[in-house]
Design a protein around this motif. Structure first.
Motif, PDB file in Angstrom:
ATOM      1  N   GLU A   1     -22.428  40.790   9.644  1.00 22.47           N
ATOM      2  CA  GLU A   1     -21.496  39.571   9.287  1.00 22.47           C
ATOM      3  C   GLU A   1     -20.008  39.838   8.567  1.00 22.47           C
ATOM      4  O   GLU A   1     -19.181  39.575   8.906  1.00 22.47           O
TER       5      GLU A   1
ATOM      6  N   GLY B   1     -20.524  37.852   3.383  1.00 15.40           N
ATOM      7  CA  GLY B   1     -20.494  36.871   4.408  1.00 15.40           C
ATOM      8  C   GLY B   1     -19.407  35.759   4.383  1.00 15.40           C
ATOM      9  O   GLY B   1     -19.466  35.078   5.237  1.00 15.40           O
TER      10      GLY B   1
ATOM     11  N   THR C   1     -17.247  31.317   6.378  1.00 22.32           N
ATOM     12  CA  THR C   1     -18.441  31.892   6.354  1.00 22.32           C
ATOM     13  C   THR C   1     -19.035  32.129   7.637  1.00 22.32           C
ATOM     14  O   THR C   1     -19.040  30.972   8.570  1.00 22.32           O
ATOM     15  N   LEU C   2     -19.685  33.053   7.945  1.00 27.34           N
ATOM     16  CA  LEU C   2     -20.397  33.504   9.095  1.00 27.34           C
ATOM     17  C   LEU C   2     -21.885  33.598   8.785  1.00 27.34           C
ATOM     18  O   LEU C   2     -22.459  34.660   8.133  1.00 27.34           O
ATOM     19  N   ASP C   3     -22.828  32.680   9.219  1.00 29.07           N
ATOM     20  CA  ASP C   3     -24.297  32.975   9.186  1.00 29.07           C
ATOM     21  C   ASP C   3     -24.887  32.764  10.234  1.00 29.07           C
ATOM     22  O   ASP C   3     -24.353  32.053  11.307  1.00 29.07           O
TER      23      ASP C   3
ATOM     24  N   ARG D   1     -27.243  28.763   0.446  1.00 24.29           N
ATOM     25  CA  ARG D   1     -26.837  29.475   1.630  1.00 24.29           C
ATOM     26  C   ARG D   1     -28.219  30.404   1.931  1.00 24.29           C
ATOM     27  O   ARG D   1     -28.364  30.196   3.064  1.00 24.29           O
TER      28      ARG D   1
ATOM     29  N   LYS E   1     -30.404  29.785   5.256  1.00 20.07           N
ATOM     30  CA  LYS E   1     -30.451  30.722   6.444  1.00 20.07           C
ATOM     31  C   LYS E   1     -31.803  31.171   6.985  1.00 20.07           C
ATOM     32  O   LYS E   1     -32.377  31.195   7.974  1.00 20.07           O
TER      33      LYS E   1
ATOM     34  N   LYS F   1     -33.070  28.139   8.640  1.00 15.33           N
ATOM     35  CA  LYS F   1     -32.372  28.095  10.210  1.00 15.33           C
ATOM     36  C   LYS F   1     -33.214  28.954  11.019  1.00 15.33           C
ATOM     37  O   LYS F   1     -33.574  28.582  12.174  1.00 15.33           O
TER      38      LYS F   1
ATOM     39  N   ARG G   1     -24.861  31.365  16.020  1.00 20.09           N
ATOM     40  CA  ARG G   1     -24.161  32.012  15.029  1.00 20.09           C
ATOM     41  C   ARG G   1     -23.229  30.775  14.559  1.00 20.09           C
ATOM     42  O   ARG G   1     -22.647  30.172  15.317  1.00 20.09           O
ATOM     43  N   HIS G   2     -23.160  30.593  13.379  1.00 22.09           N
ATOM     44  CA  HIS G   2     -22.566  29.453  12.799  1.00 22.09           C
ATOM     45  C   HIS G   2     -21.377  29.950  11.819  1.00 22.09           C
ATOM     46  O   HIS G   2     -21.539  30.417  10.848  1.00 22.09           O
ATOM     47  N   TRP G   3     -20.280  29.719  12.335  1.00 20.85           N
ATOM     48  CA  TRP G   3     -19.045  29.816  11.367  1.00 20.85           C
ATOM     49  C   TRP G   3     -18.747  28.373  10.566  1.00 20.85           C
ATOM     50  O   TRP G   3     -18.530  27.391  11.052  1.00 20.85           O
ATOM     51  N   SER G   4     -18.761  28.569   9.311  1.00 21.29           N
ATOM     52  CA  SER G   4     -18.537  27.602   8.597  1.00 21.29           C
ATOM     53  C   SER G   4     -17.020  27.794   8.043  1.00 21.29           C
ATOM     54  O   SER G   4     -16.796  28.752   7.245  1.00 21.29           O
ATOM     55  N   VAL G   5     -16.149  26.859   8.149  1.00 20.02           N
ATOM     56  CA  VAL G   5     -14.786  27.100   7.409  1.00 20.02           C
ATOM     57  C   VAL G   5     -14.449  25.753   6.627  1.00 20.02           C
ATOM     58  O   VAL G   5     -14.529  24.597   7.135  1.00 20.02           O
TER      59      VAL G   5
END
Lengths: 148, 73
Positions: free
Chosen positions: A8, A83, A146-148, B42, B46, B49, B57-61
């Motif tokens: 990540e 991350g 953020t990349l999860d 967070r 995870k 999830k 894959r989750h991008w949070s912006v």
């Protein structure tokens, strides 16, 4: 399957800091761009959506220029840790003139003008009503990817 | 309290406190606690999830846009 923390951080660092992500394929790994360039952070009055461009629902408040939202793709522009990538310095746009807007979303893309290439987009923590005299700004660290 | 349905959530600041709104519940915590809480949430999110079988894959912006004139003081 899940991504490791190292993956990540490496992927975020490649994208935002233009740093090679080592040990993918060979020791050097995935290379950064020959020219790091900049990202342009655009402001929007609605979500541009997955199919949108940098100019989809982009604000047109008086004096707004997307070029005001340029951030270098380097460690001078972004920090990556745990991350999360966030902006190192304030990103400040032109002060609004006569005609305002309500800003709800922002995007990160390749071009300073036009449709360009929208890479990432997200909602603001709260809408900002911009009218004459208001100067929209992301303070240092106020923009998180953020990349999860 | 379990919040098994989506509740109205909001996070704001009040002086040096972070104000967390979960439905009808309001929590005011020091910023150090809020930062720690964000990491815990967070981390647990995870895990949840993964248990849900969500391998995307989750991008949070997210961005906090303010008026620079106010922050200049």
């Amino acid at each position: 399957m899940s991504a490791s923390n190292v993956f990540e951080n490496g992927l975020l660092s490649l994208i935002f800091e233009n740093a090679n992500y080592a040990n993918v394929g060979d020791a050097t790994g995935l290379r950064g761009s020959s020219t790091a360039g900049v990202f342009y952070v655009s402001l929007h009055t609605a979500s541009p959506g997955e199919g949108g461009s940098q100019s989809t629902s982009e604000t047109a408040y008086t004096n707004y220029l997307r070029s005001g939202g340029s951030v270098a793709r380097s460690t001078a522009g972004w920090s990556v840790a745990a991350g999360v990538a966030d902006n190192d310095g304030a990103i400040t746009y032109a002060t609004c003139g006569a005609s305002g807007a309500t800003l709800t979303d922002f995007g990160i893309g390749s071009d300073s003008t036009g449709a360009g290439n929208l890479f990432l987009y997200g909602a603001l923590t709260a809408s900002l009503i911009v009218n004459s005299g208001i100067t929209p700004s992301f303070a240092a660290g106020a923009l998180d990817v953020t990349l999860d | 309290m379990d919040l098994l349905k989506k509740e109205r959530i909001a996070v704001s600041i009040e002086g040096e406190l972070v104000v967390i709104q979960l439905g009808n519940v309001t929590l005011k915590v020091p910023y150090e606690t809020a930062l720690q809480l964000s990491q815990w949430i967070r981390f647990r999110a995870k895990e949840a999830k993964k248990r849900a079988g969500d391998v995307s894959r989750h991008w949070s912006v997210i961005g906090n846009l303010t008026d620079a004139n106010e922050t200049r003081g």
